[in-house]
Enzyme design. Structure first.
Site, PDB file in Angstrom:
ATOM      1  N   GLN A  66     -42.062  19.078   0.791  1.00 15.40           N
ATOM      2  CA  GLN A  66     -43.001  19.538   1.820  1.00 15.40           C
ATOM      3  C   GLN A  66     -42.286  19.541   3.169  1.00 15.40           C
ATOM      4  O   GLN A  66     -41.934  18.468   3.697  1.00 15.40           O
ATOM      5  CB  GLN A  66     -44.245  18.658   1.903  1.00 15.40           C
ATOM      6  CG  GLN A  66     -45.262  19.309   2.845  1.00 15.40           C
ATOM      7  CD  GLN A  66     -46.475  18.464   3.130  1.00 15.40           C
ATOM      8  OE1 GLN A  66     -46.336  17.305   3.495  1.00 15.40           O
ATOM      9  NE2 GLN A  66     -47.656  19.031   2.983  1.00 15.40           N
ATOM     10  N   TYR A  97     -51.018  19.787  12.255  1.00 15.78           N
ATOM     11  CA  TYR A  97     -49.624  19.792  12.717  1.00 15.78           C
ATOM     12  C   TYR A  97     -49.258  21.169  13.306  1.00 15.78           C
ATOM     13  O   TYR A  97     -50.121  22.018  13.505  1.00 15.78           O
ATOM     14  CB  TYR A  97     -48.699  19.350  11.580  1.00 15.78           C
ATOM     15  CG  TYR A  97     -48.952  17.907  11.192  1.00 15.78           C
ATOM     16  CD1 TYR A  97     -48.802  16.884  12.133  1.00 15.78           C
ATOM     17  CD2 TYR A  97     -49.393  17.568   9.922  1.00 15.78           C
ATOM     18  CE1 TYR A  97     -49.065  15.565  11.804  1.00 15.78           C
ATOM     19  CE2 TYR A  97     -49.656  16.241   9.576  1.00 15.78           C
ATOM     20  CZ  TYR A  97     -49.485  15.241  10.533  1.00 15.78           C
ATOM     21  OH  TYR A  97     -49.745  13.936  10.214  1.00 15.78           O
ATOM     22  N   ARG A 127     -49.265  24.845   2.366  1.00 15.16           N
ATOM     23  CA  ARG A 127     -50.493  24.043   2.372  1.00 15.16           C
ATOM     24  C   ARG A 127     -51.310  24.360   3.628  1.00 15.16           C
ATOM     25  O   ARG A 127     -50.751  24.418   4.737  1.00 15.16           O
ATOM     26  CB  ARG A 127     -50.137  22.560   2.366  1.00 15.16           C
ATOM     27  CG  ARG A 127     -51.349  21.671   2.122  1.00 15.16           C
ATOM     28  CD  ARG A 127     -50.991  20.222   1.945  1.00 15.16           C
ATOM     29  NE  ARG A 127     -51.779  19.640   0.875  1.00 15.16           N
ATOM     30  CZ  ARG A 127     -52.162  18.369   0.820  1.00 15.16           C
ATOM     31  NH1 ARG A 127     -51.801  17.526   1.768  1.00 15.16           N
ATOM     32  NH2 ARG A 127     -52.863  17.920  -0.182  1.00 15.16           N
ATOM     33  N   GLY A 159     -53.867  12.688  -4.754  1.00 17.21           N
ATOM     34  CA  GLY A 159     -53.042  11.908  -3.849  1.00 17.21           C
ATOM     35  C   GLY A 159     -53.116  10.433  -4.186  1.00 17.21           C
ATOM     36  O   GLY A 159     -52.349   9.922  -5.021  1.00 17.21           O
TER      37      GLY A 159
HETATM   38  C1  FMN Z   1     -50.656   7.521   2.243  1.00 18.02           C
HETATM   39  C2  FMN Z   1     -50.942   8.985   2.411  1.00 18.02           C
HETATM   40  C3  FMN Z   1     -49.979   9.806   2.977  1.00 18.02           C
HETATM   41  C4  FMN Z   1     -50.210  11.177   3.095  1.00 18.02           C
HETATM   42  N1  FMN Z   1     -49.213  11.981   3.577  1.00 18.02           N
HETATM   43  C5  FMN Z   1     -49.356  13.325   3.563  1.00 18.02           C
HETATM   44  C6  FMN Z   1     -48.260  14.189   3.898  1.00 18.02           C
HETATM   45  O1  FMN Z   1     -47.133  13.753   4.174  1.00 18.02           O
HETATM   46  N2  FMN Z   1     -48.500  15.515   3.887  1.00 18.02           N
HETATM   47  C7  FMN Z   1     -49.733  16.052   3.576  1.00 18.02           C
HETATM   48  O2  FMN Z   1     -49.906  17.276   3.590  1.00 18.02           O
HETATM   49  N3  FMN Z   1     -50.762  15.252   3.218  1.00 18.02           N
HETATM   50  C8  FMN Z   1     -50.599  13.921   3.183  1.00 18.02           C
HETATM   51  N4  FMN Z   1     -51.624  13.130   2.736  1.00 18.02           N
HETATM   52  C9  FMN Z   1     -52.854  13.740   2.183  1.00 18.02           C
HETATM   53  C10 FMN Z   1     -52.732  13.862   0.650  1.00 18.02           C
HETATM   54  O3  FMN Z   1     -51.788  14.833   0.291  1.00 18.02           O
HETATM   55  C11 FMN Z   1     -54.069  14.239  -0.014  1.00 18.02           C
HETATM   56  O4  FMN Z   1     -54.401  15.548   0.330  1.00 18.02           O
HETATM   57  C12 FMN Z   1     -55.199  13.310   0.373  1.00 18.02           C
HETATM   58  O5  FMN Z   1     -54.845  11.965   0.112  1.00 18.02           O
HETATM   59  C13 FMN Z   1     -56.495  13.647  -0.388  1.00 18.02           C
HETATM   60  O6  FMN Z   1     -56.325  13.560  -1.778  1.00 18.02           O
HETATM   61  P1  FMN Z   1     -56.818  12.270  -2.591  1.00 18.02           P
HETATM   62  O7  FMN Z   1     -58.287  12.120  -2.296  1.00 18.02           O
HETATM   63  O8  FMN Z   1     -56.571  12.653  -4.038  1.00 18.02           O
HETATM   64  O9  FMN Z   1     -56.032  11.116  -2.125  1.00 18.02           O
HETATM   65  C14 FMN Z   1     -51.440  11.737   2.654  1.00 18.02           C
HETATM   66  C15 FMN Z   1     -52.415  10.895   2.115  1.00 18.02           C
HETATM   67  C16 FMN Z   1     -52.175   9.543   1.977  1.00 18.02           C
HETATM   68  C17 FMN Z   1     -53.223   8.675   1.340  1.00 18.02           C
END
Ligand code: FMN
Length: 374
Positions: A97, A186, A234, A324
């Site tokens: 990413q 971002y 994304r 995630g």
């Molecule tokens: C610890 C953490 C770090 C994350 N870092 C990013 C990231 O670097 N880039 C991004 O697009 N989303 C990031 N996200 C969002 C996740 O990609 C994901 O879309 C979000 O957690 C929702 O999905 P989930 O409910 O299955 O966790 C992050 C989420 C968490 C929990």
């Protein structure tokens, strides 16, 4: 009927299932380089059909968190090679990413201690709008995002080239492709939102073509460098994260992008629903409209569980489902979902920073307390 557990042909790349590990920043790279522990973390999770790496900054200027592995230097490219080899040894696929945070940074992370750059001079000022940077005493922690310096029109081309170079570096690191980070408040989203983008140049807020121009120039430059089959993006329509107020043109903006991206024949588009699950940011009606405008591979992320993911899949609204947080505590998530095994809960305290604890020490099901209790 389509299943989460069948293989999927993504523009010639064979995914072992339709389960995607969503990108997650874990902030454990002390010197900004992916290392053996990073490789172990991703190796453990290679049962996903596709892994999308944590956001990896395309430049020092694009960095908004300390301790994040970047992808602009030779040492960083070498660091990521260990990760991609580990995932490939397990039969997995991994995209990088590629990320520029724009205004979500801080002088202590910027080259020469300068201001972060953005679409405009408007800073992000809601309660969540923090960079993980250094205070005046050099101590790392959350600090208010800085006041940005608007990118000059000519400077935009330089940032576009930074994305293209990062994509080239990602392929040199052995990644199967890149995901352009156009979500979550971002840099790219800062150009899409007319409350942030007050520009009067050709990237300006006047009309949808101008506001989406930067995103599409980045896509085109990255495609020219590594080929459309290796490029995903994304987006987080209706997301408010990092002071992104709603505006009346959201639907128009994202459906315009959907059509423009469809014409480019990318590996995929990845929609991130910022939720919460009870009241999703992305309505099913909008997802349906997006789907009609974008017939290519569509990924959805945000509070999915097996049941919701399968419902969207069976309705033909998505092709791949991204998870995630469930991947943090369940390295063998795909297997647990397939066998309807109980899921372990991740510890939020260890999401960001630290070492192996809460990172590479979550066991697979057969070694877990859940299995022992069963
Ligand atoms: C610890 C953490 C770090 C994350 N870092 C990013 C990231 O670097 N880039 C991004 O697009 N989303 C990031 N996200 C969002 C996740 O990609 C994901 O879309 C979000 O957690 C929702 O999905 P989930 O409910 O299955 O966790 C992050 C989420 C968490 C929990």
């Amino acid at each position: 009927m389509k299943s989460l557990f069948e293989t999927y042909d993504m523009k010639g790349q064979k995914l072992q299932n339709r389960i995607v590990m969503a990108p997650m920043t874990r902030a454990r790279a002390k010197d900004g380089i992916a290392d053996a522990e990073t490789a172990l973390y991703y190796r453990q999770r290679a049962g996903a059909g596709l892994i999308i790496s944590e956001g990896t900054p395309i430049s020092q200027e694009g960095t908004g968190f300390a301790f994040i592995p970047g992808i602009w230097s030779e040492d960083q490219v070498r660091g990521w090679q260990g990760v991609t080899e580990a995932v490939h040894e397990q039969g997995g696929k991994i995209f990088a990413q590629i990320w520029h945070v724009g205004r979500m940074s801080h002088t202590s992370l910027q080259p020469g201690g300068g201001q972060p750059v953005g679409a405009s001079a408007r800073p992000a000022r809601d309660a969540n709008s923090k960079a993980f940077a250094f205070d005046d005493n050099g101590v790392a922690g959350f600090v208010d995002a800085g006041v940005p310096r608007p990118l000059e029109t000519e400077d935009v081309a330089r940032v576009v080239e930074d994305y293209a170079r990062a994509a080239f570096n990602a392929v040199a690191s052995g990644f199967d492709g890149v995901e352009i980070h156009g979500a979550n408040g971002y840099l790219l989203e800062q150009f899409l939102n007319p409350h942030v983008n007050d520009r009067t140049d050709r990237y300006g807020a006047g009309n949808v073509e101008d506001r989406t121009r930067f995103v599409l120039e980045v896509v085109d430059a990255v495609v020219a460098r590594i080929g459309a089959d290796k490029v995903g993006i994304r987006l987080s329509p209706f997301g408010k994260l990092f002071d992104m107020p709603h505006h009346p043109l959201i639907e128009e903006t994202y459906l315009h992008l959907a059509q423009a991206l469809a014409a480019r024949s990318l590996a995929y588009v990845h929609l991130k629903d910022q939720g919460p699950v009870a009241t999703p940011a992305i309505s099913e009606a909008f997802l349906q409209s997006f789907r009609e405008a974008y017939p290519g591979t569509l990924i959805l992320a945000g509070a999915l569980d097996k049941e919701r993911a399968e419902r969207f899949l069976h309705a033909g609204l998505i092709d791949l489902a991204a998870f995630g947080q469930p991947f943090i505590a369940n390295p063998d998530l795909a297997e647990r979902l397939r066998r309807d095994l109980p899921l372990a809960k991740p510890n939020r305290e260890t999401y960001y920073g630290g070492g192996a604890h809460g990172y590479t020490d979550y066991p697979v099901y057969q070694d877990s307390p859940e299995a022992k209790a069963a």
